[in-house]
Each structure stands twice: as structure tokens, then as C-alpha cells.
Design an enzyme around this catalytic site. Structure first.
Site, PDB file in Angstrom:
ATOM      1  N   HIS A 121     129.708  61.022  18.023  1.00  0.00           N
ATOM      2  CA  HIS A 121     128.355  61.545  18.236  1.00  0.00           C
ATOM      3  C   HIS A 121     127.387  60.416  18.584  1.00  0.00           C
ATOM      4  CE1 HIS A 121     125.546  65.040  17.061  1.00  0.00           C
ATOM      5  NE2 HIS A 121     124.907  64.230  17.882  1.00  0.00           N
ATOM      6  N   LEU A 133     123.766  58.097  24.786  1.00  0.00           N
ATOM      7  CA  LEU A 133     123.682  56.849  25.559  1.00  0.00           C
ATOM      8  C   LEU A 133     122.626  56.925  26.656  1.00  0.00           C
ATOM      9  CD1 LEU A 133     127.370  55.572  25.740  1.00  0.00           C
ATOM     10  CD2 LEU A 133     125.667  55.325  23.937  1.00  0.00           C
ATOM     11  N   ARG A 134     121.974  58.096  26.809  1.00  0.00           N
ATOM     12  CA  ARG A 134     120.738  58.238  27.617  1.00  0.00           C
ATOM     13  C   ARG A 134     120.902  58.078  29.114  1.00  0.00           C
ATOM     14  NH1 ARG A 134     118.660  60.799  23.425  1.00  0.00           N
ATOM     15  NH2 ARG A 134     117.885  59.471  21.748  1.00  0.00           N
ATOM     16  N   ASP A 169     124.302  70.088  21.742  1.00  0.00           N
ATOM     17  CA  ASP A 169     123.642  69.257  20.741  1.00  0.00           C
ATOM     18  C   ASP A 169     122.141  69.143  20.930  1.00  0.00           C
ATOM     19  OD1 ASP A 169     123.885  67.380  18.464  1.00  0.00           O
ATOM     20  OD2 ASP A 169     122.910  66.056  19.901  1.00  0.00           O
ATOM     21  N   HIS A 171     125.350  71.464  16.670  1.00  0.00           N
ATOM     22  CA  HIS A 171     124.213  70.944  15.898  1.00  0.00           C
ATOM     23  C   HIS A 171     123.614  72.154  15.193  1.00  0.00           C
ATOM     24  CE1 HIS A 171     120.056  68.858  15.870  1.00  0.00           C
ATOM     25  NE2 HIS A 171     119.793  70.110  15.561  1.00  0.00           N
ATOM     26  N   HIS A 220     126.649  66.239  12.275  1.00  0.00           N
ATOM     27  CA  HIS A 220     125.687  65.617  11.339  1.00  0.00           C
ATOM     28  C   HIS A 220     125.205  66.522  10.193  1.00  0.00           C
ATOM     29  CE1 HIS A 220     122.998  67.642  14.074  1.00  0.00           C
ATOM     30  NE2 HIS A 220     123.040  66.703  14.986  1.00  0.00           N
ATOM     31  N   ASN A 270     116.645  64.058  13.111  1.00  0.00           N
ATOM     32  CA  ASN A 270     116.939  65.479  12.969  1.00  0.00           C
ATOM     33  C   ASN A 270     118.444  65.688  12.937  1.00  0.00           C
ATOM     34  OD1 ASN A 270     116.542  68.218  12.806  1.00  0.00           O
ATOM     35  ND2 ASN A 270     116.336  68.512  15.004  1.00  0.00           N
ATOM     36  N   ASP A 292     125.489  59.504  15.242  1.00  0.00           N
ATOM     37  CA  ASP A 292     124.345  60.164  15.889  1.00  0.00           C
ATOM     38  C   ASP A 292     123.385  59.098  16.440  1.00  0.00           C
ATOM     39  OD1 ASP A 292     122.668  62.064  16.933  1.00  0.00           O
ATOM     40  OD2 ASP A 292     121.890  62.770  15.006  1.00  0.00           O
ATOM     41  N   HIS A 352     115.719  54.958  21.040  1.00  0.00           N
ATOM     42  CA  HIS A 352     114.431  55.254  21.677  1.00  0.00           C
ATOM     43  C   HIS A 352     113.705  53.936  21.925  1.00  0.00           C
ATOM     44  CE1 HIS A 352     114.604  59.581  21.248  1.00  0.00           C
ATOM     45  NE2 HIS A 352     114.927  59.463  19.970  1.00  0.00           N
TER      46      HIS A 352
END
Lengths: 313, 432
Positions: free
Chosen positions: B62, B65-66, B156, B182, B235, B281, B308, B312
Site C-alpha cells: 500500500h 507514488l503520485r 483506495d 479502503h 489500513h 485517513n 500507506d 505530500h
């Protein structure tokens, strides 16, 4: 004494002695407000930014008058028409304000913790005029000032009911903290949908019915009911809310004979408080407004004239 | 016998006594020997493992990697750098990119980026979207995604609210690959980042009740049993969910579950002062939840650990709490932070090997190393005594958003090997 706090974020940071200093200073300023010429030069040359990122008329005006009566220059900044509405982050807004070198920023913001966020990033004083549901310390201090006006300085053993939308109320949270610190008993009363799930964690007794909450109470603080709570599904309708929780003369008869009635405003007459009660002799609602100016003068004075440890003002 | 090209000599191994020597050749394990082979290995790189622990490299089921689309937070190269430094050989990345990974073109792009940046691994295994655009309206082309290289499907972060559609998604995916969910009620406190309880009451924050998570856990368990279709619960953060999963497993329901290091190490007390680094979250919960999760992990009620990893940019956390993005960056710090629980006696090194390396790879059918002859040479060397400070420099991820920032951790990954290739080796002072 030298005021020990750079910022006022909530009443929880204050000691009993600090509270006494605020009360004594406010009492000394109250007299100015009844003079024919309501202005003293105490804060001449100081500038105060009134940064209100959430709509406010009463609190902003109260601070504005407080600043001007002490001869400070006050500058209003609202969210509407400001760069915040153009997508500027709060961090950039406050760094911009800081660069203009004000002596104090009075701020209101819809996010809990916003005043704390700003205070960590600016060197001038930050006075929290309401952050989200978290805190409204100047309201709690002016409410205390008002109650001490009728009860005297000692409020130990007094029972205060806070009635209404506690869940979304910064006024309720700050008042519970301040009143319980000074030895009063606080009762919170609301339908369960308008209380936080763990309301007891706030440090007060919790009631879901009005009559037992009012039993023997010395003061009742009504909270404003935001009309959007109904749309959010927290209430069936305002009429039903009033049937269960509107403070009326009949219900108030359960309280102490000398009970005082308060409301931070603006009032929804007939919803949280019956119209005749708001105007009755035991109502302190307009005294609260007058106290507000004196208490905010005291807070501006204390924060702006404080001396840094070992340094100049 | 093939002559080894990589040797780790005199190293401790979790759950085994004494010092061991690992021989590898051509990317695979040759043998794990319980003694120091007197023979010299002239053709091998020989690493002295004294004072270190040989751990199987981990599989993270989980991560975010954006890339594509949010490269200012992280990209595949920087995410895999953090993975290599953290001791991971396999990384599963979620589909909430821009565009969403709901078609083969996006999956292939991800795999190409990984191959360009880290040709020898850590290996990237994308998780495909369960529904098109993660919109929860129409199933994604799962076979196409699988053929392109996805290993699981998930919505997710945007759990499917329409229970009928989610039922069909589980049915359709059952013959293709596992579904990861999720669990969060779509209406109840969505996106708040604070547990509903005493802390949120005091801070004046809207809270997400643990019930919001448990409701969807219950829904997913019921559907998985009814359809006999597997579901993996992402998670898990609370006792209520743990109890539902324990009951389900007693009945033999085809469910697996994960939790993350931060739920085992922190509670909502971390929110004091509105610390946006602790906003995640599902939210950090209470100490009671934390203890229930650790026990569930030891007992296997919760099958695996996952990070997870949710990087950012600084400005996305430098806001009032309510406006801050959810998420904690985790690949760099996962193993070192978990070692705190090893020192406290709440987990053993074997627990971590099982729950963070072997079981996740089994569930998602990925290569992994149990140190048997022929296993891929996927391992890391971990020094349980070395202290280091979590700083913006020591974190390889672009995301510096962790409540651990500025703290000292004891335990550090010194070396990571994937398929016999050294993908991470901590630069040591010459005297070392």
C-alpha cells in the site's frame, strides 16, 4: 505586572492570576466608555489588523471600537474581496500581514487551530477572535466580566448552564474551560445531535433535557443555533427544537430566583430564547456587549504594551 | 556447485540461533549456512554481517507514488529510492494518480518509469483502479490492467458507495486478482483526519468515528462470504474492525487485512497542537485501538503490515488542520519505527519478517525470499542498534510529511538487495 503571553489563543493558557489581571484592567477601562470623550492616547501609534476570514459584525466592531478608544489605528481585512478568496493560502496571507509590521492581529477563521497556526508564524501578538469550533477566549472573558459584575469576584460554587448547539460552538468550549477553572459548575444541555460524542471530555456535566439542567441554575448562557444545522440533518425543524430547548419564562422558573440569562448574539428570538426573556430584567445580553468593549480594550492593551523578557517594548 | 557472487557472512537471522552465512548467485539464494564456510569466495562480493540482522526484503502492499500527475509530491524514482533505503523489494502503488491508473497505458507508463529509474528494483507492482476514474460508477477493465502488469484492484481513498456495484466488482475480480478495499462509510465523517472522541471534542474538530470504518469492514466481510470472493481490507485502524475480522476468520471468510506502523505507534494524542503531520485517513485512534491492532497482528487476525506511504509537499501540510492533506510518508522509516515495538516486546523480528515480507508477497503472489535455495536474493541488512535522526535530508522520499520528523530512531537499514543486486548501501565513514 508584565503580561506573560505573546498571544491569546484560548483561556486554557491563562492562570487565575492572568484572568484577574484581565478583569482588573477591563474594569479600569470600562469607565472610559461612559465619558463624553471616549478616547485615551494609550496605544497611539500602534496598529491593529482585524483579520476576519469568517463573517462577523459584532466581534469585529467590538474590537474596532476597543482599539480606536485606545487611539490605536485599526485596519479591517475580510475574506470577501481579499486574496484569501482568490486562493491564497493562510500562510501567505499572514506572512504578508506580518511584513506590514502590525502590533497585533485580531483574527477569526473557520478552521479550528487557525489562530495557533498564525501565531507560530508571526512575531506580533495574535488575539483569537474565534477559530472554528475550538475557542473564543475573548467571549469567555467578557462573559466572566459580565457575571462578576453581578456576582462579585468569586464565582466558586455557581452553576452555569450552557444551552444549545455545543457541538459547533467555540463559545461553549472556551466558557467551560474558564468557568470550571474558576470553580463554577457547568452544565451542557442540548439534543445529542448538537453535542460532541464525548461531551464529558470537555469537563462539564451533560444533559439532554432542559428541565433538569435548569434546576437551581445561577445563570443560563444560550447559544446561537445556526440555521444550517437543520439542513445537515441534525434537527427536524426549528419549531421542534424550540419545543424542547427554547428557554422560556416557565422553564426558567426552575432555576435560582436570581438567575441571569445570557446570549453571545446574534439572537434567534423564539428559537433558542423566548423574545420576552431576552428583554427581561434578568437578561445580561446588552451588558455582555458593553463588557466586550472593555475586555477587548484590556486585551489589546496587555498584549501590545507587554515587554519581551529582558528587552524593550 | 555454482560459485556464489554475493556473500553475507556472520549475520544474525530472526528466529535462528548463532551467526549465519548467506550465499547468493545469479540473483538467487544458493544456501543459508549455519556456519562460516572456510572457503574463500574470490569471485564474490563478501559483506561482513557482524552486528547486523538479515531480514527478508519487505513487500509494501500500500503506497502512493503520485506519478503520473502529482510529481511535486513524489515520483516513481523518488518513491522507489525511499523503498530501497527502507529495505523493500516489492512496492504496490495505488491507482489515485492523474490520470487514474484505470487502463493499460497508465500501468505501462508506471512500469516504464520504474524500469528507467531502478532497473534492478525495487520492483514496482501497480494496483489498478476498481472502477473507471475511481468514480464508483463503472467497473474498470480489470483483465486489461492485469495483462499490463497490475497485481490487484482498489478504489483506495474513494471506497465504492454503491454496494450493488461493489458486489459485482468482487465477483468479477474473483477470477483475476485480489480486491483491496479502503473501508470508510462514504457519509460518516469522510475526510476529517481526526478520530471522533475526547480529543476531537476538545480540539473542536469534526471527527470520524471508528464505526465509519467498521461499517464497511462488516459490509465487505458479508459480501466476501456470501460471494466466496476474496477481499483485502486496507489500513485497519480500530478495535471494532479487528473484532469483526477475527469473527469472520473464525468462520473461514476469505478476508485478509493490513495495518500500518503509525496505527501501532501513535494515537490521536498526536493531534494536540493541531499537528497536521499526524493527519491521516483513517485517523490515528486511541491507545485501546493501538493495543488491539498489535495483538491482532501477532495472532494473524491482521495478516500484514503496509505503510500507506502518502507523500505530500510541505505547503500541503503547512495549513490549518482541517485544510491539510491526509497522509504520512512511510517507506523510509517503516522498519526502524517498528523496531520500537520489538524493543517493547510487542512484536518479534520474526513477526515483522512474516507480516511485512512473506505474507503480503503470498497474498498478492509476488516474488519473495525465505532464504531457501532458489529463492530470489531479496534481503536487507538491518542494524538494530544504530540511531539516526529523521530529517528532510535522511528521508529519500520527496514527502517529508511524518510526525517522526526531527526525532531519533534506533535501528537502520544499511543495505538492500533485490534479485541479487545491491540497490541501497548506506555510505559509511571510512573507519567503519
Amino acid at each position: 505586572m508584565n503580561w506573560p503571553h505573546k498571544d491569546l489563543l484560548d483561556v486554557s493558557q491563562l492562570s487565575r492570576e492572568d484572568v484577574d489581571v484581565v478583569m482588573r484592567t477591563a474594569a479600569s477601562f470600562r469607565e472610559i466608555n461612559s465619558r463624553p470623550v471616549k478616547k485615551v492616547p494609550t496605544l497611539k501609534g500602534k496598529s491593529v489588523v482585524l483579520f476576519f476570514a469568517e463573517p462577523s459584525t459584532r466581534t469585529k466592531t467590538s474590537f474596532d471600537i476597543a482599539g480606536k478608544r485606545l487611539s490605536a489605528d485599526t485596519f479591517g481585512l475580510a475574506k470577501t474581496g481579499s486574496s484569501l478568496q482568490k486562493g491564497e493560502t493562510l500562510k501567505d496571507t499572514v506572512l504578508t500581514l506580518q511584513a506590514m509590521n502590525p502590533d497585533a492581529i485580531v483574527m477569526r477563521h473557520s478552521a479550528s487551530g487557525a489562530a495557533d497556526f498564525v501565531a507560530r508564524r508571526v512575531s506580533c501578538a495574535v488575539i483569537n477572535a474565534g477559530d472554528g469550533w475550538h475557542a473564543h477566549p475573548t467571549q469567555a472573558l467578557l462573559d466572566l466580566f459580565t457575571l462578576r459584575g453581578v456576582w462579585g469576584d468569586d464565582i466558586v460554587g455557581k452553576t452555569v448552564v450552557i444551552l444549545g448547539d455545543v457541538a459547533h460552538s467555540r463559545v461553549a468550549r472556551s466558557n467551560v474551560r474558564l468557568l470550571t477553572m474558576l470553580g463554577a459548575t457547568v452544565r451542557l444541555c442540548a439534543p445529542r445531535t448538537l453535542l460532541p460524542k464525548d461531551a464529558k471530555a470537555l469537563g462539564a456535566r451533560v444533559y439532554h433535557e432542559l428541565e433538569p439542567a435548569l434546576d437551581g441554575a445561577d445563570a443560563v448562557m444560550c447559544l446561537r443555533l445556526q440555521l444550517e444545522r437543520q439542513e445537515a440533518g441534525l434537527l427536524p425543524e426549528l419549531r421542534e427544537y424550540a419545543r424542547r430547548f427554547c428557554l422560556t419564562k416557565d422553564r426558567l422558573a426552575l432555576a435560582s430566583p436570581d438567575v441571569k440569562v445570557m446570549h453571545p448574539g446574534p439572537i434567534n428570538r423564539g428559537v433558542e430564547i423566548a423574545s420576552d426573556l431576552a428583554d427581561a430584567g434578568n437578561s445580561l445580553i446588552l451588558d455582555q456587549v458593553a463588557s466586550g468593549v472593555a475586555v477587548r480594550m484590556a486585551l489589546l492593551y496587555l498584549h501590545i504594551t507587554r515587554k519581551e523578557e529582558g528587552g524593550a517594548a | 556447485m555454482t560459485s556464489p557472487d554475493l556473500v553475507v557472512a556472520n549475520v544474525a537471522v530472526p528466529g535462528r540461533d548463532g551467526l549465519w552465512t548467506l550465499l547468493c548467485a545469479a540473483g538467487c539464494v544458493l544456501e543459508l549456512l549455519p556456519h562460516d564456510p572456510a572457503a574463500a569466495f574470490p569471485d564474490a562480493r563478501v559483506i561482513d554481517g557482524r552486528g547486523q540482522l538479515l531480514m527478508p526484503a519487505m513487500t509494501d502492499a500500500h503506497t502512493h507514488l503520485r506519478e503520473p500527475g502529482q510529481e511535486w509530491k513524489e515520483d516513481i524514482a523518488s518513491g522507489l529510492a525511499a523503498a530501497a533505503g527502507g529495505g523493500f523489494s516489492n512496492i504496490m502503488c495505488m491507482a489515485n494518480t492523474e490520470p487514474v491508473n484505470d487502463n493499460a497505458a497508465v500501468t505501462r507508463l508506471m512500469l516504464r518509469r520504474a524500469a528507467e529509474a531502478w532497473p534492478h528494483g525495487p520492483r514496482l507492482f501497480p494496483v489498478g483502479a476498481l472502477t473507471l476514474g475511481l468514480a464508483g460508477k463503472q467497473l474498470a477493465p480489470m483483465e486489461e490492467l492485469l495483462a499490463a502488469g497490475c497485481v490487484a484492484f482498489s478504489n483506495d481513498g474513494e471506497p465504492v458507495a454503491d454496494t450493488d456495484l461493489f458486489r459485482h466488482a468482487l465477483e468479477y475480480a474473483a477470477d483475476l486478482a485480489p480486491v483491496i478495499d479502503h473501508c470508510e462509510d462514504p457519509y460518516m465523517g469522510k475526510g476529517t483526519g481526526a478520530n471522533e472522541g475526547a480529543m476531537s471534542a476538545r480540539l473542536g474538530l469534526r471527527g470520524q468515528p471508528d464505526v465509519a470504518e467498521a461499517l464497511q469492514v462488516a459490509r465487505d466481510i458479508l459480501l466476501a462470504e456470501y460471494l466466496n470472493a476474496p477481499v483485502h481490507l486496507a489500513h485497519v485502524s480500530c478495535r471494532r474492525a479487528v473484532e469483526l475480522i477475527a469473527d469472520a476468520k473464525r468462520r473461514g471468510a476469505p478476508v485478509t487485512a493490513e495495518t500500518c506502523p503509525h496505527y501501532l505507534l501513535m494515537t490521536d494524542a498526536a493531534l494536540f497542537g493541531y499537528d497536521t503531520m499526524a493527519k491521516v485517513n483513517p485517523p490515528l485512534r486511541t491507545d485501546d485501538d493501538r493495543l488491539a491492532l498489535a495483538q491482532a497482528l501477532r495472532e494473524g487476525v491482521i495478516d500484514i503490515l503496509a505503510t500507506d506511504h502518502a507523500p505530500h509537499a510541505a505547503h500541503e501540510k503547512e495549513t490549518p488542520f482541517e485544510e491539510a492533506k491526509n497522509g504520512i510518508t512511510g517507506l523510509d522509516t517503516a522498519l526502524a519505527s517498528l523496531w520500537e515495538l520489538v524493543r517493547m516486546g510487542q512484536l518479534t523480528p520474526q513477526d515483522i519478517a512474516l507480516r511485512f515480507a512473506w505474507r503480503p508477497a503470498e497474498i498478492f503472489k509476488l516474488p519473495h525470499c525465505r532464504f531457501a535455495p532458489g529463492d530470489p536474493a531479496d534481503f536487507c541488512l538491518f542494524d538494530p542498534e544504530e540511531s539516526w535522526v529523521v530529517t528532510t535530508e535522511t528521508l529519500r522520499s520527496k514527502g517529508k510529511n511524518t510526525p517522526l520528523l526531527g526525532q531519533s530512531l534506533t535501528g537502520r537499514v544499511l543495505l538492500t538487495v533485490v534479485g541479487g543486486h545491491i540497490v541501497h548501501e548506506l555510505a559509511r565513514p571510512a573507519a567503519f
